[in-house]
Design an enzyme around this catalytic site. Structure first.
Site, PDB file in Angstrom:
ATOM      1  N   HIS A  17     -87.448 179.427  60.418  1.00  0.00           N
ATOM      2  CA  HIS A  17     -86.341 180.098  61.107  1.00  0.00           C
ATOM      3  C   HIS A  17     -86.794 181.379  61.821  1.00  0.00           C
ATOM      4  CE1 HIS A  17     -82.227 179.306  61.824  1.00  0.00           C
ATOM      5  NE2 HIS A  17     -81.666 180.002  60.861  1.00  0.00           N
ATOM      6  N   ASN A  65     -77.517 185.005  60.987  1.00  0.00           N
ATOM      7  CA  ASN A  65     -76.126 184.785  61.388  1.00  0.00           C
ATOM      8  C   ASN A  65     -75.428 186.044  61.899  1.00  0.00           C
ATOM      9  OD1 ASN A  65     -76.032 185.907  58.843  1.00  0.00           O
ATOM     10  ND2 ASN A  65     -74.293 184.703  58.159  1.00  0.00           N
ATOM     11  N   ASP A  90     -86.139 179.037  66.884  1.00  0.00           N
ATOM     12  CA  ASP A  90     -86.513 177.735  66.354  1.00  0.00           C
ATOM     13  C   ASP A  90     -85.477 176.695  66.774  1.00  0.00           C
ATOM     14  OD1 ASP A  90     -84.793 179.301  64.459  1.00  0.00           O
ATOM     15  OD2 ASP A  90     -84.699 177.360  63.451  1.00  0.00           O
ATOM     16  N   ASN A 111     -77.280 179.274  64.244  1.00  0.00           N
ATOM     17  CA  ASN A 111     -76.494 180.430  63.793  1.00  0.00           C
ATOM     18  C   ASN A 111     -76.844 181.730  64.511  1.00  0.00           C
ATOM     19  OD1 ASN A 111     -74.893 178.985  62.016  1.00  0.00           O
ATOM     20  ND2 ASN A 111     -76.317 179.253  60.319  1.00  0.00           N
TER      21      ASN A 111
END
Length: 177
Positions: A17, A65, A90, A111
């Site tokens: 991520h 997020n 990503d 997100n």
């Protein structure tokens, strides 16, 4: 501005991520500059010059997020519009190491991108480098997959794609200067 989406560096730096931050660190290294933590922007920042364009590099150091909060804060401070930001992140829909440049609006379920779109609250196209990480076979494993380290083979493919992304960044910025 070029932003590499990420989760907090200390715990998540090597995870799939955080590939956006890997790109920013590689770009900073290419330009022989260091990123410095700037707590007022909730992240790490550096400045480089590409084809007479002053570019801010930024890595949020908050959870994915809510990355949009940090990006909005720094872009507002420096008066940078969303369509002047390249976001590197990503992408589950691309195989590990595949790279795609996109200029559009939307988040595609990511997100970090969702946070940016929601915080800026405007339907404005912006640039994105999508760096593939592949997808787990079981949809229920997506969260643990993106928060885990890639294999050595995947890491090699991702690092190669990051080098291509840097070359493409130089071309992109030469076209707009």
């Amino acid at each position: 501005m070029i932003v590499g989406l990420s989760n907090p560096k200390n715990k998540y730096h090597n995870t799939r991520h955080n590939i956006g931050s890997w790109y920013i660190y590689s770009l900073a290294k290419y330009f022989n500059t260091l990123l410095k933590e700037d707590k007022k922007f909730f992240g790490f920042i550096a400045s480089i010059n590409i084809h007479s364009n002053d570019i801010r590099l930024f890595i949020p150091n908050i959870f994915m997020n809510i990355n949009g909060i940090a990006i909005y804060k720094i872009s507002s401070f420096y008066n940078i519009n969303l369509n002047e930001i390249l976001v590197v992140h990503d992408d589950l829909d691309l195989e590990a190491g595949k790279l795609k440049l996109k200029y559009s609006y939307g988040h595609g379920g990511h997100n970090g991108l969702r946070s940016i779109v929601n915080i800026f609250n405007k339907k404005i196209d912006f640039y994105r480098f999508r760096i593939g990480i592949g997808r787990p076979k079981n949809k229920k494993e997506i969260s643990s997959f993106v928060l885990s380290d890639p294999t050595i083979e995947e890491t090699n493919l991702i690092n190669i794609s990051i080098q291509y992304a840097i070359k493409e960044t130089l071309i992109l910025l030469s076209d707009i200067s």
